[in-house]
Design an enzyme around this catalytic site. Structure first.
Site, PDB file in Angstrom:
ATOM      1  N   LYS A  35       0.845  -1.204   0.000  1.00  0.00           N
ATOM      2  CA  LYS A  35       0.000   0.000   0.000  1.00  0.00           C
ATOM      3  C   LYS A  35       0.877   1.250   0.000  1.00  0.00           C
ATOM      4  O   LYS A  35       2.087   1.161   0.191  1.00  0.00           O
ATOM      5  CB  LYS A  35      -0.922  -0.035   1.221  1.00  0.00           C
ATOM      6  CG  LYS A  35      -0.177  -0.013   2.545  1.00  0.00           C
ATOM      7  CD  LYS A  35      -1.044  -0.499   3.697  1.00  0.00           C
ATOM      8  CE  LYS A  35      -0.322  -0.319   5.014  1.00  0.00           C
ATOM      9  NZ  LYS A  35      -0.987  -1.048   6.106  1.00  0.00           N
ATOM     10  N   TYR A 255      16.363  30.585   6.630  1.00  0.00           N
ATOM     11  CA  TYR A 255      15.151  31.285   7.080  1.00  0.00           C
ATOM     12  C   TYR A 255      15.146  31.439   8.595  1.00  0.00           C
ATOM     13  O   TYR A 255      15.455  30.499   9.325  1.00  0.00           O
ATOM     14  CB  TYR A 255      13.902  30.500   6.674  1.00  0.00           C
ATOM     15  CG  TYR A 255      13.562  30.611   5.214  1.00  0.00           C
ATOM     16  CD1 TYR A 255      13.284  31.842   4.638  1.00  0.00           C
ATOM     17  CD2 TYR A 255      13.505  29.475   4.412  1.00  0.00           C
ATOM     18  CE1 TYR A 255      12.959  31.941   3.290  1.00  0.00           C
ATOM     19  CE2 TYR A 255      13.177  29.558   3.073  1.00  0.00           C
ATOM     20  CZ  TYR A 255      12.908  30.800   2.510  1.00  0.00           C
ATOM     21  OH  TYR A 255      12.591  30.879   1.200  1.00  0.00           O
TER      22      TYR A 255
HETATM   23  C1  LIG Z   1      -0.085  -1.993   6.694  1.00  0.00           C
HETATM   24  C2  LIG Z   1      -0.611  -3.301   7.187  1.00  0.00           C
HETATM   25  C3  LIG Z   1       0.265  -4.370   7.425  1.00  0.00           C
HETATM   26  C4  LIG Z   1       1.770  -4.236   7.307  1.00  0.00           C
HETATM   27  O1  LIG Z   1       2.269  -3.592   8.455  1.00  0.00           O
HETATM   28  P1  LIG Z   1       3.854  -3.483   8.708  1.00  0.00           P
HETATM   29  O2  LIG Z   1       3.938  -3.044  10.105  1.00  0.00           O
HETATM   30  O3  LIG Z   1       4.381  -2.463   7.763  1.00  0.00           O
HETATM   31  O4  LIG Z   1       4.409  -4.826   8.453  1.00  0.00           O
HETATM   32  C5  LIG Z   1      -0.278  -5.584   7.802  1.00  0.00           C
HETATM   33  N1  LIG Z   1      -1.616  -5.734   7.938  1.00  0.00           N
HETATM   34  C6  LIG Z   1      -2.493  -4.735   7.724  1.00  0.00           C
HETATM   35  C7  LIG Z   1      -3.945  -4.959   7.894  1.00  0.00           C
HETATM   36  C8  LIG Z   1      -2.012  -3.480   7.350  1.00  0.00           C
HETATM   37  O5  LIG Z   1      -2.868  -2.477   7.145  1.00  0.00           O
END
Ligand SMILES: *Cc1c(COP(=O)(O)O)cnc(C)c1O
Length: 368
Positions: A35, A255
C-alpha cells in the site's frame, strides 16, 4: 537546473528481505503489503521485485487495478475491503480478495447478484479498535457469510496488532490470546502478524504473515533499525552540493536566522528540501553524508534546499554527492530527529524526486 534529488530503490534489498521473511516464517505464506505506492518505493517496481510473494496487500481497489494491469496474477487483498456495493463488479472483474471488517459489508455482498464465490478475509478487532468486527459479532457474521452462496467457503481469519513494535509485549500477548480464543476451533486459515510481530513474536506467524516495513528494510521494533534484524534498506535518498560559500563569523544561515556561524566557515547547500519529502522538522545537527562522512545540517530545511556545515569537509567540491538516508545513514536516525517514524519518511518522498533502480544483490547495495 534539473532536479538532483534522487531516490534509488535497491531491488536486491527488496528480494533479500522477502527471502529473509521466508526463512523466519518458514511455515507461513507471505503477503507483501504494498500500500501507499509500496511504502513510497513505487507500486509496480516493488511488486515486480517481490513477485515471489504469495499475495499482495493493498489499501484500495485502484492499487489492485494497477497490479493486474502490470500482469500480476497472485492473490491481491484489499485490506479495507469494499466501501460501497458498487465496488463489487470491479472486485470480481479483477479477482481481488476483500477484507470484511464490518456488518455493513456483509449486507453489500448479500445484495450482490453475481453468483461467483468471493474470497473473504474476516477481520476481527482484538484490541486495536480501528477496523474489525467486535468479538461479540463474530459468530453471527460467520453464520451470515457462510449462508451466502456468493462467498467462498474458506474464510480467512485475520486481526491486527496495535503495539507489536513495543518492547512491552503485554498488549500483543493479550491480542493473540483473544484471537486464539475466537478462532482456534475454526480449523481455518489465520493471519495476524505484521512486520514487528514476525521478528519479535514468532508465535504470531500462523498461516499467513503480512509484511510491510520489513520488506523495505525499515525499522519495525522500537529503537532498532531494519539492519539490526538482518534486513536491508531498500531506498537511498541522495542529492548534490550546488554551492559552497564562505560565511563570516556571527552571520546567520537560512530562514529565520536560526543558526549563527561561530567562526568564518564554509557552508554548503544541498539541492533537496521539504518539497522533496525531506522533513522540515529536523533540528540543526542532523547529519547528511558527504563522501561517506557526516556533515551536520545547519539552520532550517527549506523547500528546495538545505545548508550544511563544511568545517570537517575542506576537501569537498561543488557537485559532490550527498546521502540524506540509505544503507549507511539509517532513515530511522533522520525520522527520530524529525519526531516521526521511518515509514512516514519513505511514504513522503514526493513526485518530483527522480527514482532510479539499482539491481545489485543486497550485500552489494549495502556496501555501495
Ligand atoms: C499496513 C498493514 C500491514 C503491514 O504492516 P507493517 O507493520 O508495515 O508490516 C499488515 N496488515 C495490515 C492490515 C495493514 O494495514
Amino acid at each position: 537546473m534539473s532536479r538532483l534529488a534522487t531516490a534509488t530503490v535497491h531491488l536486491g534489498a527488496l528480494r533479500a528481505n522477502l527471502q529473509r521473511i521466508r526463512l523466519l516464517a518458514a511455515g507461513s505464506k507471505v503477503m507483501a503489503v504494498v500500500k501507499a505506492d509500496g511504502y513510497g518505493h513505487g507500486l509496480e517496481r516493488v511488486a515486480r521485485a517481490l513477485a515471489g510473494a504469495d499475495a499482495y496487500g493493498v489499501a484500495s481497489i485502484a492499487d489492485g487495478q494497477r497490479l493486474r494491469a502490470a500482469g500480476h496474477r497472485q492473490r491481491i487483498v484489499v485490506l479495507s475491503g469494499i466501501d460501497a456495493a458498487g465496488d463489487l463488479p470491479e472486485v470480481r472483474r479483477l479477482a481481488l480478495d476483500v477484507v470484511v471488517h464490518h456488518r455493513a459489508q456483509i449486507e453489500m455482498i448479500r445484495a450482490d447478484a453475481d453468483p461467483r464465490p468471493l474470497r473473504v478475509w474476516l477481520k476481527i478487532d482484538t484490541g486495536m479498535h480501528r477496523l474489525g468486527l467486535p468479538p461479540g459479532q463474530v459468530a453471527s457474521a460467520v453464520a451470515n457469510l457462510r449462508a451466502l452462496p456468493n462467498v467462498d467457503s474458506t474464510l480467512i481469519w485475520m486481526s491486527h496488532f496495535a503495539s507489536s513494535d513495543a518492547v512491552d509485549a503485554t498488549a500483543t500477548v493479550a491480542q493473540l490470546a483473544e484471537f486464539d480464543a475466537l478462532t482456534a476451533t475454526q480449523q481455518s486459515t489465520r493471519s495476524i502478524a505484521n512486520s514487528a510481530a514476525i521478528v519479535a513474536h514468532p508465535a504470531t506467524r500462523l498461516d499467513w504473515v503480512r509484511a510491510g516495513g520489513l520488506l523495505y528494510g525499515l525499522a519495525v521494533v522500537d529503537a532498532r533499525t531494519g539492519s539490526d534484524f538482518g534486513f536491508y534498506p531498500a531506498m537511498s535518498l541522495t542529492s548534490k552540493l550546488i554551492s559552497i560559500q564562505r560565511i563570516g563569523k556571527g552571520e546567520t544561515v537560512g530562514y529565520g536566522g536560526t543558526w549563527c556561524c561561530p567562526e568564518d566557515m564554509d557552508v554548503g547547500v544541498v539541492a533537496i528540501g521539504y518539497g522533496d519529502g525531506y522533513p522540515r522538522s529536523v533540528p540543526s545537527g542532523t547529519p547528511v553524508l558527504i563522501a561517506g562522512r557526516p556533515a551536520p545540517i545547519i539552520g532550517r530545511v527549506s523547500m528546495d534546499l538545505l545548508s550544511v556545515d563544511l568545517r570537517q569537509h575542506a576537501d569537498v567540491a561543488m557537485g559532490a554527492p550527498v546521502l540524506l538516508w540509505g544503507p549507511d545513514l539509517p532513515v530511522e536516525r533522520i525520522a527520530a530527529a524529525a519526531g516521526t517514524i521511518s515509514y512516514e519518511l519513505s511514504c513522503g518522498v514526493t513526485r518530483r524526486v527522480m527514482v532510479v533502480e539499482d539491481d545489485h544483490a543486497a550485500s552489494a547495495a549495502k556496501e555501495s
